[in-house]
Design a protein around this motif. Structure first.
Motif, PDB file in Angstrom:
ATOM      1  N   THR A 192     -41.241  87.570  25.837  1.00  0.00           N
ATOM      2  CA  THR A 192     -41.749  86.349  25.224  1.00  0.00           C
ATOM      3  C   THR A 192     -40.639  85.310  25.126  1.00  0.00           C
ATOM      4  O   THR A 192     -39.466  85.645  24.883  1.00  0.00           O
ATOM      5  CB  THR A 192     -42.309  86.632  23.824  1.00  0.00           C
ATOM      6  N   GLU A 196     -43.332  93.636  27.862  1.00  0.00           N
ATOM      7  CA  GLU A 196     -43.594  92.205  27.804  1.00  0.00           C
ATOM      8  C   GLU A 196     -42.314  91.477  27.459  1.00  0.00           C
ATOM      9  O   GLU A 196     -41.360  92.061  26.938  1.00  0.00           O
ATOM     10  CB  GLU A 196     -44.691  91.891  26.784  1.00  0.00           C
ATOM     11  N   LYS A 199     -43.918  95.458  38.834  1.00  0.00           N
ATOM     12  CA  LYS A 199     -44.142  96.490  37.819  1.00  0.00           C
ATOM     13  C   LYS A 199     -44.220  97.856  38.477  1.00  0.00           C
ATOM     14  O   LYS A 199     -44.639  98.825  37.845  1.00  0.00           O
ATOM     15  CB  LYS A 199     -45.447  96.230  37.055  1.00  0.00           C
ATOM     16  N   SER A 218     -37.340  91.108  25.189  1.00  0.00           N
ATOM     17  CA  SER A 218     -38.324  91.949  25.866  1.00  0.00           C
ATOM     18  C   SER A 218     -38.545  93.227  25.069  1.00  0.00           C
ATOM     19  O   SER A 218     -37.625  93.740  24.418  1.00  0.00           O
ATOM     20  CB  SER A 218     -37.855  92.292  27.272  1.00  0.00           C
ATOM     21  N   ASN A 233     -40.958  84.923  31.798  1.00  0.00           N
ATOM     22  CA  ASN A 233     -41.892  85.768  31.058  1.00  0.00           C
ATOM     23  C   ASN A 233     -42.797  86.593  31.946  1.00  0.00           C
ATOM     24  O   ASN A 233     -43.591  87.396  31.445  1.00  0.00           O
ATOM     25  CB  ASN A 233     -42.776  84.910  30.142  1.00  0.00           C
ATOM     26  N   SER A 234     -42.699  86.401  33.249  1.00  0.00           N
ATOM     27  CA  SER A 234     -43.612  87.114  34.139  1.00  0.00           C
ATOM     28  C   SER A 234     -42.905  88.258  34.842  1.00  0.00           C
ATOM     29  O   SER A 234     -41.698  88.215  35.087  1.00  0.00           O
ATOM     30  CB  SER A 234     -44.213  86.156  35.168  1.00  0.00           C
ATOM     31  N   ALA A 235     -43.693  89.280  35.150  1.00  0.00           N
ATOM     32  CA  ALA A 235     -43.152  90.483  35.781  1.00  0.00           C
ATOM     33  C   ALA A 235     -43.709  90.596  37.196  1.00  0.00           C
ATOM     34  O   ALA A 235     -44.782  91.168  37.390  1.00  0.00           O
ATOM     35  CB  ALA A 235     -43.501  91.714  34.960  1.00  0.00           C
ATOM     36  N   PRO A 236     -43.002  90.051  38.197  1.00  0.00           N
ATOM     37  CA  PRO A 236     -43.512  90.119  39.564  1.00  0.00           C
ATOM     38  C   PRO A 236     -43.506  91.529  40.137  1.00  0.00           C
ATOM     39  O   PRO A 236     -44.188  91.789  41.113  1.00  0.00           O
ATOM     40  CB  PRO A 236     -42.568  89.211  40.350  1.00  0.00           C
ATOM     41  N   PHE A 287     -38.403  91.272  35.088  1.00  0.00           N
ATOM     42  CA  PHE A 287     -39.001  90.028  34.598  1.00  0.00           C
ATOM     43  C   PHE A 287     -38.221  88.841  35.157  1.00  0.00           C
ATOM     44  O   PHE A 287     -36.984  88.830  35.147  1.00  0.00           O
ATOM     45  CB  PHE A 287     -38.936  89.953  33.063  1.00  0.00           C
TER      46      PHE A 287
END
Lengths: 111, 114
Positions: B70, B68, B57, B75, B52-55, B49
């Motif tokens: 937040t 996730e 996966k 996490s 908040n974003s997961a470039p 992460f």
């Protein structure tokens, strides 16, 4: 595929008996090679980062070296408190968000 | 200062149940990683992460795994319909800004699926 192999799997030393741990790697462009120490029941603890062949880093009884295909972790005159599993990881330049770890060398130093 | 914390430290569950694993990174760290460590194996990358974003996966083993983050902090890794092969130690790490910074690991959650 990027890959890391560590040897030996386990190493038993007498206190004061120096030795080396090996980390062989294949990666499409090395951005960094990392050494960690992991004690039982704990997360890995960062030791060193090496970026280019010929680079060396030292910390107390530990010295890490790097060539184009492998890294060595030299342990000089080890003490029982150096007993742990030592992990090696690589990070490539083309996908540097991902780290590839070896399975580790479990070091046991007897007093 | 506080390091990375994970909860629970141990989780025993029955096959087919869902589990949630939590990671609290070091305050101010924007990068967060999840890894899996099976017995005698090296750490297997699961997900990264940035905020908040997961470039990335790409390491999630199957669609039963999701994660996730937040507020750029806590996490949660969720495993649905757990299988016995999911038994492992799940480790979380955080770094200050990005993947170019040193990773600091938590103590892990040991998951056992019966």
């Amino acid at each position: 595929e990027d890959q890391v192999t560590q040897s030996p799997e386990a190493l038993r030393l007498q206190e004061g008996e120096s030795s080396s741990l090996n980390c062989s790697y294949t990666v499409s462009g090395l951005r960094g090679l990392f050494w960690y120490r992991q004690d039982p029941g704990k997360g890995p603890e960062f030791l060193f980062t090496l970026y280019s062949a010929g680079e060396e880093k030292e910390k107390e009884r530990l010295k890490a070296t790097l060539t184009k295909k492998e890294s060595f972790l030299h342990i000089t005159a080890p003490k029982p408190e150096d007993s742990a599993t030592y992990l090696c990881a690589v990070q490539g330049v083309y996908n540097f968000n991902k780290f590839y770890f070896g399975s580790g060398t479990k070091l046991n130093v007897k007093p | 200062g506080a390091g990375v914390s994970q909860s629970p430290s141990n989780k025993v569950t029955e096959k087919g149940k869902d589990v949630e694993l939590r990671c609290d990174p070091i305050s101010g760290h924007t990068a967060l990683y999840w890894y899996r460590q099976s017995l005698g194996q090296g750490l297997e990358f699961l997900i990264y992460f940035q905020g908040n974003s997961a470039p990335d996966k790409s390491g999630l083993p199957s669609d039963r795994f999701s994660a996730e983050r937040t507020g750029g902090s806590v996490s949660t890794l969720t495993i649905q319909r757990t299988q016995q092969e999911d038994s492992a130690v799940y480790l979380c790490a955080s770094s200050l800004v990005s993947s170019t910074d040193t990773q600091y690991f938590g103590p892990g959650t040991r998951l056992t699926v019966l």
